[in-house]
Design a protein around this motif. Structure first.
Motif, PDB file in Angstrom:
ATOM      1  N   PRO A 138     -19.633  -5.714  28.321  1.00  0.00           N
ATOM      2  CA  PRO A 138     -20.334  -4.450  28.071  1.00  0.00           C
ATOM      3  C   PRO A 138     -21.771  -4.654  27.594  1.00  0.00           C
ATOM      4  N   ASP A 139     -22.552  -3.617  27.770  1.00  0.00           N
ATOM      5  CA  ASP A 139     -23.913  -3.572  27.238  1.00  0.00           C
ATOM      6  C   ASP A 139     -23.837  -2.878  25.883  1.00  0.00           C
ATOM      7  N   LEU A 140     -24.173  -3.573  24.820  1.00  0.00           N
ATOM      8  CA  LEU A 140     -24.046  -3.024  23.467  1.00  0.00           C
ATOM      9  C   LEU A 140     -25.337  -2.402  22.944  1.00  0.00           C
ATOM     10  N   ARG A 141     -26.325  -2.228  23.820  1.00  0.00           N
ATOM     11  CA  ARG A 141     -27.571  -1.599  23.362  1.00  0.00           C
ATOM     12  C   ARG A 141     -27.392  -0.109  23.139  1.00  0.00           C
ATOM     13  N   TYR A 142     -26.323   0.444  23.642  1.00  0.00           N
ATOM     14  CA  TYR A 142     -26.050   1.862  23.438  1.00  0.00           C
ATOM     15  C   TYR A 142     -24.564   2.039  23.144  1.00  0.00           C
ATOM     16  N   GLY A 143     -24.213   3.174  22.587  1.00  0.00           N
ATOM     17  CA  GLY A 143     -22.839   3.427  22.165  1.00  0.00           C
ATOM     18  C   GLY A 143     -21.935   3.865  23.306  1.00  0.00           C
ATOM     19  N   MET A 144     -21.600   5.148  23.326  1.00  0.00           N
ATOM     20  CA  MET A 144     -20.706   5.705  24.342  1.00  0.00           C
ATOM     21  C   MET A 144     -19.396   4.929  24.434  1.00  0.00           C
ATOM     22  N   GLU A 145     -18.794   4.646  23.287  1.00  0.00           N
ATOM     23  CA  GLU A 145     -17.506   3.961  23.307  1.00  0.00           C
ATOM     24  C   GLU A 145     -16.444   4.883  23.885  1.00  0.00           C
ATOM     25  N   ILE A 146     -15.494   4.292  24.575  1.00  0.00           N
ATOM     26  CA  ILE A 146     -14.408   5.053  25.184  1.00  0.00           C
ATOM     27  C   ILE A 146     -13.463   5.553  24.089  1.00  0.00           C
ATOM     28  N   CYS A 147     -13.122   6.826  24.159  1.00  0.00           N
ATOM     29  CA  CYS A 147     -12.168   7.384  23.199  1.00  0.00           C
ATOM     30  C   CYS A 147     -10.891   7.780  23.941  1.00  0.00           C
ATOM     31  N   ASP A 148      -9.760   7.548  23.312  1.00  0.00           N
ATOM     32  CA  ASP A 148      -8.457   7.849  23.903  1.00  0.00           C
ATOM     33  C   ASP A 148      -8.028   9.250  23.461  1.00  0.00           C
ATOM     34  N   LEU A 149      -7.930  10.152  24.422  1.00  0.00           N
ATOM     35  CA  LEU A 149      -7.578  11.539  24.142  1.00  0.00           C
ATOM     36  C   LEU A 149      -6.176  11.890  24.627  1.00  0.00           C
ATOM     37  N   THR A 150      -5.386  10.859  24.955  1.00  0.00           N
ATOM     38  CA  THR A 150      -4.058  11.089  25.525  1.00  0.00           C
ATOM     39  C   THR A 150      -3.205  11.943  24.608  1.00  0.00           C
ATOM     40  N   ASP A 151      -3.094  11.581  23.337  1.00  0.00           N
ATOM     41  CA  ASP A 151      -2.269  12.349  22.398  1.00  0.00           C
ATOM     42  C   ASP A 151      -2.840  13.739  22.166  1.00  0.00           C
ATOM     43  N   THR A 152      -4.143  13.862  22.245  1.00  0.00           N
ATOM     44  CA  THR A 152      -4.798  15.151  21.984  1.00  0.00           C
ATOM     45  C   THR A 152      -4.475  16.172  23.066  1.00  0.00           C
ATOM     46  N   VAL A 153      -4.330  15.725  24.312  1.00  0.00           N
ATOM     47  CA  VAL A 153      -4.163  16.680  25.427  1.00  0.00           C
ATOM     48  C   VAL A 153      -2.766  16.642  26.042  1.00  0.00           C
ATOM     49  N   LYS A 154      -1.863  15.842  25.513  1.00  0.00           N
ATOM     50  CA  LYS A 154      -0.572  15.672  26.177  1.00  0.00           C
ATOM     51  C   LYS A 154       0.263  16.953  26.209  1.00  0.00           C
ATOM     52  N   GLY A 155      -0.018  17.898  25.322  1.00  0.00           N
ATOM     53  CA  GLY A 155       0.750  19.148  25.327  1.00  0.00           C
ATOM     54  C   GLY A 155       0.058  20.281  26.050  1.00  0.00           C
ATOM     55  N   SER A 156      -1.040  19.982  26.724  1.00  0.00           N
ATOM     56  CA  SER A 156      -1.806  21.045  27.391  1.00  0.00           C
ATOM     57  C   SER A 156      -1.126  21.492  28.684  1.00  0.00           C
TER      58      SER A 156
END
Length: 596
Positions: free
Chosen positions: A293-311
């Motif tokens: 990865p290029d670490l000069r910028y953020g934009m880390e991947i976030c896991d939203l599986t649990d957040t949206v699993k009941g949608s």
């Protein structure tokens, strides 16, 4: 007999300064341009060091003046005269305060009109420039790159010499061994039907140098891989190759960090912070979708599986139900740049790499707009923003897939593409770091089988070696990569020195004892005679220079590079050879002639 006195160069064109006014100098080079103002002629003379203005006026001998009037671009000249102050100064070049009042002039060679102008940032196409590479290399920007490369190799030799390394040349004609990429093969005339291979790396020879007791080896090694090209890959390249005895991982990493700090200090005048940051392979993949990865910028991947699993959004729930996940990145302060039109381009980008699309949300000052909000409750959208860290002004980009690997790899590529569009990858900072704790094997998603991730001579960690045959997913390698601004700059490992362990690895690779003996018997034999513990790595010299000069392609830092099809436009190679030559080698060509 020679009728004219030879003019011997005393100075390079880019070196004269005001302190030398009044001195007699002789310079040689190429005419960048000639300006004839009637009673006054100026010629900008160029060599690898820069440009010096030559002046011809009413005090110039008439024959010399008339000779200067015939000069055209790229004529090769030698000029002698007295350095004087320029009446019209050019502070954009180092010699802009002085000029040479020419008393003697020699036209050493004439030139046809070049197919493109010899200037920086020329607009001519790359194909034309590579066909006339000898002209392209006259351009100051390319010459600076090649000269900087020379300085890097000088620093390299100085540093490793000071650290006790011995430079050893290893063979270019070697035995073909399985290293991952295809070998370039060289037929043997003396042994018909047999072939040498050009080395993909000096791996086995440098390990044997450790067995031989040289303790610390390095080499600027030419390497060859018959693989498809891209911007940071060429079929022939140069490695800064090193190997060290009686060391562990920490020793190798510390030595290379010292080298990198030395290069950046002497070449760019910049200090790197030591020690370098470290990321485990698992964290790198989870946070950035890639192991480089290029670490000069953020934009880390976030896991939203649990957040949206009941949608009620089927795209999300379908991916989760298939064993996959929903993950995303947040482009900070990007609502003005990532319009709906730009997001549509990103969706096409993802589809172009095999993805299904992007679910997005834009958090503007007027509220939230989204491609999927109508399927979500207000609470679910609030939680998505909370978990992802998105705020007003940000853009959320989500990918859902039944394969976690697909989600992560697509987001890794999307992160890079978004950074380009936001200008984040133009940051001049250098963020080198190590990726460590690599798995020894990767699992093939289609077959479920585990496959080796590294070459066959990489040592597993002592703690995990017991799982080699029973639980390969738990085995870690004593391997490490150096990554700089999104480019894998170096790779290495601690090596196997136990013949029994080496045979276990060969067995896992599917090599029978007979096959491993046939391919690597010389190495196994050497390990019977007291091999020291050793490890090393190889840094890509071409890639390092590319990063140092800020070039976008390796072709900008290699004097005579290859094209995407591995050909060289200038000499038109590869080419057919005469039938008699093939007969000598006992070869026959079966490729049909191109109907064109």
């Amino acid at each position: 007999m020679q009728t004219k006195t030879t003019l011997k160069r005393t100075h390079y064109c880019g070196t004269p300064r005001p302190t030398q006014i009044g001195e007699t100098l002789t310079v040689c080079g190429w005419a960048q341009r000639q300006r004839d103002l009637g009673g006054l002629i100026f010629i900008d003379l160029r060599d690898r060091s820069g440009i010096l203005q030559l002046a011809f006026d009413d005090e110039t001998d008439r024959a010399i003046f008339e000779q200067a009037a015939t000069v055209r671009s790229e004529f090769v000249l030698a000029a002698k005269g007295i350095l004087r102050e320029r009446s019209s100064k050019n502070m954009d070049i180092p010699t802009g305060e002085v000029e040479l009042a020419v008393a003697q002039l020699r036209i050493l060679a004439q030139s046809e009109t070049p197919p493109f102008e010899i200037i920086e940032d020329v607009k001519a196409g790359e194909a034309l420039r590579l066909k006339h590479r000898y002209l392209d290399l006259r351009r100051p920007d390319l010459q600076r790159n090649i000269l900087l490369r020379h300085r890097v190799t000088k620093v390299t030799r100085d540093y490793f010499h000071e650290q006790g390394f011995i430079e050893i040349e290893t063979p270019m004609l070697i035995r073909s061994t399985p290293e991952g990429a295809r070998d370039f093969l060289v037929p043997s005339r003396i042994t018909p039907g047999s072939f040498y291979a050009l080395p993909q790396s000096p791996q086995l020879y440098k390990q044997l140098s450790m067995v031989a007791g040289f303790d610390r080896y390095f080499q600027l090694a030419r390497c060859f891989r018959d693989e498809d090209l891209r911007a940071d890959r060429q079929p022939e390249f140069t490695q800064i190759d090193l190997e060290m005895s009686f060391v562990d991982v920490e020793d190798v990493l510390g030595c290379v960090e010292g080298y990198m700090a030395r290069v950046f200090r002497e070449i760019l005048g910049r200090e790197l912070t030591l020690p370098f940051r470290r990321l485990t392979y698992a964290d790198s993949i989870a946070k950035y979708g890639t192991d480089k990865p290029d670490l000069r910028y953020g934009m880390e991947i976030c896991d939203l599986t649990d957040t949206v699993k009941g949608s009620e959004f089927g795209v999300f729930t379908g991916a989760i139900g298939a064993g996959g996940s929903v993950r995303g990145i947040v482009a900070k302060n990007a609502v003005d740049t990532l319009s709906r039109k730009e997001i549509d381009k990103l969706i096409e980008f993802i589809r172009g790499i095999g993805g299904k699309g992007i679910a997005w949300a834009r958090l503007t000052a007027d509220g939230l707009t989204s491609s999927f909000a109508k399927f979500m409750t207000e609470e679910e959208m609030t939680n998505i923003c909370k978990v992802s860290g998105a705020e007003t002004g940000d853009v959320i980009l989500l990918i859902a897939d039944g394969s976690n690997n697909a989600v992560l790899s697509q987001l890794g590529l999307l992160r890079v593409e978004v950074a380009k569009r936001l200008g984040l990858s133009e940051d001049s900072r250098m963020e080198p770091f190590w990726v460590v704790d690599f798995p020894y094997f990767t699992q093939n998603e289609e077959t479920g089988e585990y496959e080796p991730m590294h070459h066959a001579f990489t040592a597993p960690t002592e703690e995990s070696a017991g799982h080699l045959e029973t639980n390969q997913g738990q085995v870690l390698a004593q391997a490490y990569d150096l990554v700089l601004n999104g480019i894998e700059l170096a790779s290495g490992s601690i090596r196997i020195t136990d013949p029994a362990l080496q045979q276990r690895i060969f067995d896992i690779l599917g090599l029978t004892p007979e096959e491993s003996r046939q391919k690597f018997g010389f190495l196994l034999d050497a390990f019977q005679y007291g091999p020291p513990p050793h490890g090393g790595m190889a840094l890509g010299l071409d890639r390092l220079v590319m990063l140092l000069v800020g070039a976008e392609s390796l072709r900008d830092v290699i004097a005579f590079p290859k094209l995407k099809d591995a050909s060289e436009a200038m000499t038109a190679c590869p080419d057919r050879v005469e039938a008699a030559h093939l007969d000598e080698l006992g070869l026959a060509v079966t490729v049909e002639d191109d109907p064109k």
